[in-house]
Design a protein around this motif. Sequence first.
Motif, mmCIF file in Angstrom:
data_model
loop_
_atom_site.group_PDB
_atom_site.id
_atom_site.type_symbol
_atom_site.label_atom_id
_atom_site.label_comp_id
_atom_site.label_asym_id
_atom_site.label_seq_id
_atom_site.Cartn_x
_atom_site.Cartn_y
_atom_site.Cartn_z
ATOM 1 N N ARG A 12 39.907 33.587 35.403
ATOM 2 C CA ARG A 12 39.959 32.287 36.054
ATOM 3 C C ARG A 12 38.937 31.973 37.051
ATOM 4 N N CYS A 15 35.473 31.968 35.907
ATOM 5 C CA CYS A 15 34.926 30.706 34.832
ATOM 6 C C CYS A 15 35.035 29.361 36.163
ATOM 7 N N ALA A 16 35.988 29.118 37.049
ATOM 8 C CA ALA A 16 35.875 28.200 37.828
ATOM 9 C C ALA A 16 34.701 27.991 38.730
ATOM 10 N N PHE A 46 39.667 28.251 29.666
ATOM 11 C CA PHE A 46 40.945 27.851 30.318
ATOM 12 C C PHE A 46 41.855 27.440 29.590
ATOM 13 N N SER A 283 41.572 29.574 41.586
ATOM 14 C CA SER A 283 40.962 29.002 40.542
ATOM 15 C C SER A 283 41.121 27.510 40.592
ATOM 16 N N TYR A 284 42.708 27.204 40.390
ATOM 17 C CA TYR A 284 42.824 25.922 40.103
ATOM 18 C C TYR A 284 42.408 24.924 41.328
ATOM 19 N N TYR A 287 38.687 24.493 40.917
ATOM 20 C CA TYR A 287 38.479 23.889 39.812
ATOM 21 C C TYR A 287 38.666 22.080 40.412
ATOM 22 N N SER A 345 39.301 25.660 49.268
ATOM 23 C CA SER A 345 40.363 25.894 47.918
ATOM 24 C C SER A 345 41.338 26.712 48.673
#
Length: 377
Positions: A12, A15-16, A46, A283-284, A287, A345
């Motif tokens: 995650r 990829c983010a 995702f 990750s969230y 993103y 983040s």
Amino acid sequence: MTHRFHALDAFRGICAISVVLFHLHLTGSITEWPFFKQAEIFVEFFFVLSGFVLAHGYGYKEKLPFVPFLQARMWRLFPLHVVMLLVFIGLEVGKWLAFEYAGLSFNTSPFSGQNHVSEILPNLLLIQSWFGSFDYLSFNYPAWSISVEFYLYLILYCTLTLFSQRKQVSWLVIAIVSLSLLASNQMIITSQALTGLACFFSGAATYVIFRKIHHYRLSKTSATLLEGLMIFCTVIVVIYEIPFKPVASALLFSCVVLMFAFEGGWLSTLLLKSPLQYAGKLSYSIYMTHAAVLFCLQSILMVVGKLTGVQFTHMIEQQRYLTLGNEALNNLAVFVIVAFVLLVSHFTYHYIELVGQRLGKKKAMKPSKLASVSSTA
């Protein structure tokens, strides 16, 4: 079966960060490598991963009341989503103030185009990606995938309640039908929603396979070779244009998730390292916050450029690029910017995400407390 897929958590974060590099355009830097120029495809990863994890977390529970399920998913997504939507509305107000009182103009006029006032409510309700009448990239543009994902949760719940004995079949049917429609370019709904359906339920179907074979174990060497093959295929699919790429990537990402869910190879062991695990936790936030960070950076450089006469931004094929003058500085800037996104983040994760999740858990506990009180009365 209770289990946390730590290697997949690390993916995650990776990829983010790759999506951040996709949106960060610095002339002559690593952001222009073919891999990162195509990294938007990781949004499909995702979706696949979410389908896999949600099938694991909810797919085999005997009782799954709707309200606690909905609350858990809403408190997971909405606090940060709403905060970032307010941030982008504030940025539009800032653009208006800059134009009115300083004569500074940016790429677009405030509250126009994709950030028109009429797009606020669809964004708030996370429906912007489900209806073609809305601009799915309005305001915090990465939220388009969150718009798709939230309602995929509700579709998953419907499969669990309406087809409880045949839920695995329903997941497979949805995946096959959606993939077929993608392959034939039959967009009966928006392409964003269709892609989400195809990938999410491919991930759910992949979990069914994992559940049936999870007790099998390969040797460390064999698992490492297969993990390496998955990574190699991923790089190829990301970089090169291949026939039916959305379908191929959904199927490949399902294989990647399945392979790394076993955590049997040395590459999985590498993914368990603390920095990658923490990136997975963030990750969230990575993103959802990076678009605002990049917008602010771009705006600052445009203002500084106008004040100093030094050109820090330029347009290439309708895309605004940033530059600090040479490739070495631009590559250094990439790492500084990514580090700053991680810092932001870190704070949004601890003070928005986790706070929201705790509030959600408190609200979920209240009915059970009231029930226990009434039963003892």
